[in-house]
Scaffold this active site. Structure first.
Site, short mmCIF file in Angstrom:
data_model
loop_
_atom_site.label_atom_id
_atom_site.label_comp_id
_atom_site.label_asym_id
_atom_site.label_seq_id
_atom_site.Cartn_x
_atom_site.Cartn_y
_atom_site.Cartn_z
N ILE A 138 0.76 -1.20 0.14
CA ILE A 138 0.13 -0.12 0.07
C ILE A 138 0.99 1.26 -0.03
CG2 ILE A 138 -1.95 -1.12 1.02
CD1 ILE A 138 -1.14 -0.01 3.95
N ASP A 139 0.35 2.42 -0.44
CA ASP A 139 1.15 3.64 -0.54
C ASP A 139 1.66 4.05 0.62
OD1 ASP A 139 0.32 3.57 -3.41
OD2 ASP A 139 -1.26 5.06 -3.03
#
Length: 303
Positions: A138-139
């Site tokens: 995930i970012d």
């Protein structure tokens, strides 16, 4: 060394070679290609070409990619919020601002550095020395649930579930504007932005199928609190899809307004729930990461 042969198609005729390569091989930077051109490592029929060479559609472009020099990744005693752990895998609640795996400019302070300290040598090796245990990501500024694999067997099983989109992933987000519909489905392919390789975009021609289901949880005067369930898992999927509806995520300066009315570190996006079939037991397991404090405070602050 790695040898690559590219066969340009008709739609690339007339493009500069450097622009063509940047679109075809987005994993490499423009400066990386500039060095290859300078070192005569990009050729047609054994003759080096310049970055300004125009594609004709009849050539074979040969690239010689040098072996990457990988830095040593050092285990670091960084606290982890572990939602679940056994001999096969663990589920962690990633905090805001933490990069998942080492990359240019981020070789310390990453989730991988923390995992290497916590798990010692018990991490899958399928994704190489820079991404031990990492099966999805995930970012940096997205918080929440992430699966980490300890064994190659677990990695292969979870990767297969990700590929067939059978893993349940539910996010929470705050978006600009008031969404009128109570729920909806966004079915629009996502690919690299043809004019800005650092961004993703709705790309009907070269994108991959991307589907996001959303429902409204609460409406505010200028914002909407939503839940998003991923049917697919493309890079920046929720951020791109919601921006395409003119409802970009609050705090997302890449796909939304450059300035936020609140002091935020990146987008308000939280990977709340993740569910999957355990690789050893075959049982369905589901875990939820609580909303981070900043997110809770924002929900109470919004008018």
């Amino acid at each position: 060394m790695q040898e690559l042969i590219l066969l340009p198609e008709e739609e690339s005729i007339g493009e500069r070679a450097d622009k063509y390569l940047a679109v075809q091989l987005p994993q490499y930077s423009r400066s990386f290609f500039q060095k290859l051109f300078k070192d005569d490592q990009i050729q047609i029929q054994n003759t080096p070409i310049k970055a300004s060479y125009r594609i004709t559609g009849e050539e074979e472009i040969a690239l010689t990619i040098p072996d990457a020099q990988k830095p040593d990744i050092v285990p670091e005693n960084i606290p982890l919020d572990i939602l679940y752990e056994d001999q096969d895998l663990l589920v962690v609640n990633k905090p805001k601002g933490m990069v998942v795996h080492p990359a240019h400019g981020h070789y310390s302070g990453t989730l991988v550095n923390a995992l290497m300290y916590h798990c010692k040598d018990s991490l899958s090796g399928i994704n190489g020395v820079l991404r031990p245990g990492i099966v999805h990501r995930i970012d940096m500024d997205t918080t929440g649930s992430l699966i980490v694999c300890k064994t190659d067997m677990a990695h292969k099983v979870i990767a297969a579930q990700l590929k067939e989109h059978s893993i349940h992933r539910c996010y929470r987000a705050i978006v600009h504007g008031v969404i009128k519909e109570d729920s909806g489905v966004i079915d629009a392919p996502i690919g690299r932005n043809p004019t800005d390789r650092k961004k993703m975009a709705i790309n009907e021609q070269n994108g991959k199928r991307a589907v996001t289901h959303f429902k409204v949880l609460k409406r505010f005067r200028q914002f909407t609190y939503i839940e998003c369930e991923l049917e697919t898992g493309r890079t920046h999927q929720i951020r791109v899809h919601m921006a395409s509806l003119q409802h970009p995520l609050l705090g997302d300066s890449v796909y939304g307004p450059a300035k936020s009315p609140y002091k935020l570190q990146g987008q308000t996006l939280h990977a709340m729930t993740i569910g999957f079939i355990h690789p050893s037991t075959g049982e369905y397991m589901e875990f939820s990461a609580p909303l981070p404090a900043y997110f809770e405070e924002l929900l109470h602050k919004l008018p």
